[in-house]
Design a protein around this motif. Structure first.
Motif, PDB file in Angstrom:
ATOM      1  N   ARG A  76     102.666 -34.289-110.536  1.00  0.00           N
ATOM      2  CA  ARG A  76     103.694 -34.333-111.574  1.00  0.00           C
ATOM      3  C   ARG A  76     104.239 -32.947-111.932  1.00  0.00           C
ATOM      4  O   ARG A  76     105.249 -32.845-112.624  1.00  0.00           O
ATOM      5  N   GLU A  77     103.595 -31.898-111.449  1.00  0.00           N
ATOM      6  CA  GLU A  77     104.126 -30.557-111.693  1.00  0.00           C
ATOM      7  C   GLU A  77     105.383 -30.292-110.871  1.00  0.00           C
ATOM      8  O   GLU A  77     106.145 -29.376-111.179  1.00  0.00           O
ATOM      9  N   TRP A  78     105.595 -31.089-109.815  1.00  0.00           N
ATOM     10  CA  TRP A  78     106.760 -30.833-108.971  1.00  0.00           C
ATOM     11  C   TRP A  78     107.474 -32.063-108.438  1.00  0.00           C
ATOM     12  O   TRP A  78     108.553 -31.959-107.866  1.00  0.00           O
ATOM     13  N   SER A  79     106.905 -33.253-108.631  1.00  0.00           N
ATOM     14  CA  SER A  79     107.534 -34.441-108.053  1.00  0.00           C
ATOM     15  C   SER A  79     107.581 -35.610-109.044  1.00  0.00           C
ATOM     16  O   SER A  79     106.576 -35.933-109.683  1.00  0.00           O
ATOM     17  N   PRO A  80     108.744 -36.278-109.136  1.00  0.00           N
ATOM     18  CA  PRO A  80     108.860 -37.474-109.976  1.00  0.00           C
ATOM     19  C   PRO A  80     108.648 -38.779-109.206  1.00  0.00           C
ATOM     20  O   PRO A  80     108.941 -39.847-109.717  1.00  0.00           O
ATOM     21  N   VAL A  81     108.153 -38.702-107.957  1.00  0.00           N
ATOM     22  CA  VAL A  81     107.995 -39.900-107.135  1.00  0.00           C
ATOM     23  C   VAL A  81     107.169 -40.952-107.894  1.00  0.00           C
ATOM     24  O   VAL A  81     106.172 -40.621-108.536  1.00  0.00           O
ATOM     25  N   VAL A  99     103.796 -22.179-117.089  1.00  0.00           N
ATOM     26  CA  VAL A  99     104.951 -21.876-117.940  1.00  0.00           C
ATOM     27  C   VAL A  99     106.201 -21.653-117.089  1.00  0.00           C
ATOM     28  O   VAL A  99     107.273 -22.212-117.374  1.00  0.00           O
ATOM     29  N   LEU A 100     106.074 -20.851-116.038  1.00  0.00           N
ATOM     30  CA  LEU A 100     107.230 -20.576-115.184  1.00  0.00           C
ATOM     31  C   LEU A 100     107.728 -21.846-114.504  1.00  0.00           C
ATOM     32  O   LEU A 100     108.942 -22.087-114.408  1.00  0.00           O
ATOM     33  N   ALA A 101     106.806 -22.685-114.035  1.00  0.00           N
ATOM     34  CA  ALA A 101     107.193 -23.923-113.370  1.00  0.00           C
ATOM     35  C   ALA A 101     107.937 -24.851-114.330  1.00  0.00           C
ATOM     36  O   ALA A 101     108.925 -25.485-113.955  1.00  0.00           O
ATOM     37  N   LYS A 159     102.662 -27.954-126.015  1.00  0.00           N
ATOM     38  CA  LYS A 159     102.110 -29.312-125.899  1.00  0.00           C
ATOM     39  C   LYS A 159     101.793 -29.651-124.451  1.00  0.00           C
ATOM     40  O   LYS A 159     100.726 -30.177-124.132  1.00  0.00           O
ATOM     41  N   ASP A 160     102.733 -29.341-123.534  1.00  0.00           N
ATOM     42  CA  ASP A 160     102.563 -29.717-122.132  1.00  0.00           C
ATOM     43  C   ASP A 160     101.482 -28.901-121.431  1.00  0.00           C
ATOM     44  O   ASP A 160     100.793 -29.408-120.540  1.00  0.00           O
ATOM     45  N   TRP A 207      99.123 -26.385-123.085  1.00  0.00           N
ATOM     46  CA  TRP A 207      97.858 -26.170-123.799  1.00  0.00           C
ATOM     47  C   TRP A 207      97.316 -27.443-124.447  1.00  0.00           C
ATOM     48  O   TRP A 207      96.152 -27.518-124.799  1.00  0.00           O
ATOM     49  N   GLY A 208      98.184 -28.439-124.634  1.00  0.00           N
ATOM     50  CA  GLY A 208      97.756 -29.690-125.233  1.00  0.00           C
ATOM     51  C   GLY A 208      98.320 -29.870-126.634  1.00  0.00           C
ATOM     52  O   GLY A 208      98.731 -28.903-127.295  1.00  0.00           O
ATOM     53  N   PRO A 209      98.350 -31.130-127.118  1.00  0.00           N
ATOM     54  CA  PRO A 209      98.992 -31.438-128.400  1.00  0.00           C
ATOM     55  C   PRO A 209      98.341 -30.777-129.612  1.00  0.00           C
ATOM     56  O   PRO A 209      98.967 -30.673-130.660  1.00  0.00           O
ATOM     57  N   THR A 210      97.103 -30.322-129.486  1.00  0.00           N
ATOM     58  CA  THR A 210      96.437 -29.673-130.628  1.00  0.00           C
ATOM     59  C   THR A 210      96.823 -28.204-130.755  1.00  0.00           C
ATOM     60  O   THR A 210      96.384 -27.530-131.684  1.00  0.00           O
ATOM     61  N   HIS A 211      97.643 -27.695-129.834  1.00  0.00           N
ATOM     62  CA  HIS A 211      97.993 -26.272-129.847  1.00  0.00           C
ATOM     63  C   HIS A 211      99.494 -26.022-130.051  1.00  0.00           C
ATOM     64  O   HIS A 211      99.976 -24.932-129.748  1.00  0.00           O
TER      65      HIS A 211
END
Length: 230
Positions: free
Chosen positions: A72-77, A163-165, A182-183, A185-189
């Motif tokens: 999911r870092e690079w493909s929406p397949v 972050v860059l991606a 959120k994406d 570090w997570g929703p708590t950060h």
């Protein structure tokens, strides 16, 4: 039979399951490619450019959730999970991580094929995932997690790359600090903006990017960051 042949990648470590799916899918006119582990599966996803991915969670080298996260870092397949794990928590985790559907083993082949058809209908014709983003001398290769500047590969930490991606996937548009936090570090950060400032600072150093006159990463004061398009 399908009139427009779609390619389906099956990632499963059980040869008998792969054979059963290969025969069943080929009988419907699909082209099938296979992988027996997560590492091979990610490589096939990048090289084979499948229209749909069938993923088992119990793989020998890496958990299927990790495969899904990297993919999911690079493909929406579209991804159809096929697993013996029937617990609600497993299903929720997979769907929240980007899976499109979930089928538990043992399964009925007719229901499986119906879910395949439904997912393929959601794929717009000619809409293939962008594997490499190039902005001037900067190149981000999502499939191999490589970043190069002027042809030379740059070594980034996992957070720097993430972050860059994320910025590269939305090049030319502002990505908010809260969304990045959120994406990555997570929703708590979502309030820990200092984490993000430090990582962006390191990125700028490695990219030789002057924040006062940026070539690549622009700061949108009080909002977030934007990777400039060239």
């Amino acid at each position: 039979m399908t009139t427009n042949q779609s390619t389906i990648l099956v990632i499963d470590d059980e040869p008998q399951i792969r054979k059963f799916l290969r025969i069943s899918l080929a009988a419907q006119g699909y082209k099938v490619i296979e992988a027996g582990n997560g590492t091979e599966g990610l490589a096939q996803a990048a090289l084979g450019k499948p229209d749909l991915l069938v993923l088992d969670l119990g793989l020998p080298d890496m958990d299927g959730h990790s495969v899904l996260k990297e993919l999911r870092e690079w493909s929406p397949v579209p991804v159809l999970i096929l697993s013996v794990r029937a617990g609600e928590a497993e299903k929720v985790q997979a769907l929240d991580s980007g899976a499109n559907d979930y089928v538990t083993k043992p399964f009925g082949i007719q229901e499986f094929l119906a879910r395949v058809r439904a997912l393929l209908r959601q794929v717009q014709a000619g809409d293939s995932p962008q594997v490499v983003v190039t902005i001037g001398p900067l190149s981000v290769d999502f499939a191999y997690r490589r970043v190069s500047l002027d042809g030379a590969e740059i070594s980034l930490t996992r957070k720097e790359y993430a972050v860059l991606a994320q910025l590269a996937r939305h090049a030319g548009r502002v990505v908010t600090q809260q969304q990045l936090l959120k994406d990555i570090w997570g929703p708590t950060h979502v309030e820990d903006s200092h984490y993000l400032r430090v990582v962006v600072g390191h990125l700028r150093q490695k990219l030789a990017d002057d924040p006062a006159n940026p070539r690549f990463i622009s700061t949108e004061a009080g909002v977030g960051y934007r990777l400039r398009e060239r």
